[in-house]
Design an enzyme around this catalytic site. Structure first.
Site, mmCIF file in Angstrom:
data_model
loop_
_atom_site.group_PDB
_atom_site.id
_atom_site.type_symbol
_atom_site.label_atom_id
_atom_site.label_comp_id
_atom_site.label_asym_id
_atom_site.label_seq_id
_atom_site.Cartn_x
_atom_site.Cartn_y
_atom_site.Cartn_z
ATOM 1 N N THR A 109 58.232 74.863 24.182
ATOM 2 C CA THR A 109 58.005 73.856 23.152
ATOM 3 C C THR A 109 56.846 73.006 23.611
ATOM 4 O O THR A 109 56.702 72.789 24.809
ATOM 5 C CB THR A 109 59.267 72.955 23.044
ATOM 6 O OG1 THR A 109 60.332 73.752 22.543
ATOM 7 C CG2 THR A 109 59.060 71.751 22.174
ATOM 8 N N VAL A 118 69.163 75.328 14.943
ATOM 9 C CA VAL A 118 68.222 74.244 15.232
ATOM 10 C C VAL A 118 68.453 73.817 16.671
ATOM 11 O O VAL A 118 69.599 73.679 17.105
ATOM 12 C CB VAL A 118 68.449 73.054 14.272
ATOM 13 C CG1 VAL A 118 67.632 71.851 14.689
ATOM 14 C CG2 VAL A 118 68.109 73.455 12.835
ATOM 15 N N ASP A 129 66.971 71.289 20.106
ATOM 16 C CA ASP A 129 66.841 69.858 20.387
ATOM 17 C C ASP A 129 65.542 69.265 19.856
ATOM 18 O O ASP A 129 65.458 68.063 19.609
ATOM 19 C CB ASP A 129 66.871 69.629 21.904
ATOM 20 C CG ASP A 129 65.720 70.359 22.606
ATOM 21 O OD1 ASP A 129 65.509 71.560 22.302
ATOM 22 O OD2 ASP A 129 65.027 69.733 23.421
#
Ligand code: ASP
Length: 328
Positions: A188, A217, A219
């Site tokens: 990420t 989904v 964090d």
């Protein structure tokens, strides 16, 4: 080993752009930092070695753009890059072959916006910003998030590149559904920045865990988990297995630890240690935190399977000798 790279800047003594220059060891691996900073002045840091992203943020900060513009435009570099298969366009799809994106953004006023499981839009971070600025809400998800994006002028695009599609087809042949141990297929970009006046902002964006269940989904778009900013204290962002970060409300935890007086580095180590402790010392996943405090000091810490965690106890992890631990 690329995807195990993480950052921690050492000293940022000299003025000017330091993209890719600072070093750290994450479980003994020397890594490049993605840091742009000027002593006592603006700074932009991000997870992993996305140096083009911090370079862009730095440009914005130095052209008197807002710190919010800086983090948004910084992470947009990665969202638009088809070669980055963990963020935005070209991201790896879910197990049904659909690229589904999560992102959030937070400013120095404590305002925030988020999109979850958004499909077909290259820049989810900008949609998240629109949610923050143009709606009374904080989160839009799925079809509703896409509808809002289209109404706001964003264009639909097929985000699945040939490369990601072929890898997914290959994965289907060989893999069973077990993304938890799949440490190389998720990353990420979380970015934190501070302007010359000391105001903070952050953004976080991802295609999430590769081959995840449809609708999953992580964090990254969850305020407090994947990202948190408190302009009085500092900011933090996370990468790694999102389920673990959500359980710990990781980024909020890091900021609160800094509020209690911990350095960004100590706070990141403590946050990771809490996660290890919650798992009774079992470590079969990757987790990393990045933090920036109000003074512009940074810290980061990550772990991954195979990491030697014997110095942790399963209770309170209070005995972690962080410096020697980092070098061990
Ligand atoms: N945290 C992201 C998620 O769980 C993935 C990652 O950072 O590797 O969706």
């Amino acid at each position: 080993m690329d995807r195990r790279k993480f950052i921690r800047n050492s000293s940022l003594g000299s003025a000017g752009l330091l993209s890719g220059s600072s070093l750290l060891s994450c479980e003994g691996e020397t890594t490049k930092a993605a840091v742009a900073a000027e002593s006592g002045g603006p700074i932009a840091v991000c997870t992993w070695d996305f140096a083009n992203a911090t370079a862009r943020a730095w440009e914005v900060l130095n052209q008197n753009g807002s710190v919010l513009d800086a983090v948004e435009q910084g992470v947009m570099v990665e969202e638009a890059d088809p070669e980055n298969q963990t963020v935005g366009y070209g991201g790896r799809p879910d197990r049904d072959g659909v690229v589904s994106l999560d992102a959030c953004i937070m400013d120095s006023e404590g305002r925030c916006g988020s999109v979850m499981a958004l499909e077909g839009i290259v820049h989810p971070v900008s949609v998240a910003r629109k949610v923050m600025e143009d709606t009374p809400h904080v989160i839009l998800a799925g079809a509703g998030a896409q509808q809002f994006a289209l109404e706001s002028g964003f264009k639909l695009k097929d985000l699945l590149t040939e490369k990601s599609k072929n890898q997914w087809l290959e994965w289907q042949k060989t893999s069973r559904y077990n993304p938890i141990i799949n440490i190389e297929n998720h990353d990420t970009i979380g970015m934190l920045a501070r302007d010359k006046n000391g105001n903070l902002a952050g953004a976080c964006t991802t295609s999430g865990m590769a081959y995840k269940m449809r609708g999953r989904v992580g964090d990254s778009p969850v305020i407090g988990a994947g990202l948190y900013i408190d302009n009085e204290v500092g900011g933090a962002t996370a990468t790694g297995v999102g389920e673990e970060v959500v359980r710990t409300v990781g980024s909020f935890l890091i900021v609160e630890l800094m509020r209690q007086g911990m350095s960004p580095q100590k706070a990141c180590e403590e946050g990771v240690a809490r996660i290890i402790a919650k798992n009774n010392g079992k470590l079969d996943f990757q987790i990393g935190f990045l933090a920036l405090n109000k003074k512009g000091e940074t810290g980061a810490f990550c772990i991954h399977p195979g990491f030697s965690y014997r110095k942790y106890d399963t209770q309170g992890h209070r005995n972690i000798p962080s410096e020697s631990y980092l070098k061990s």
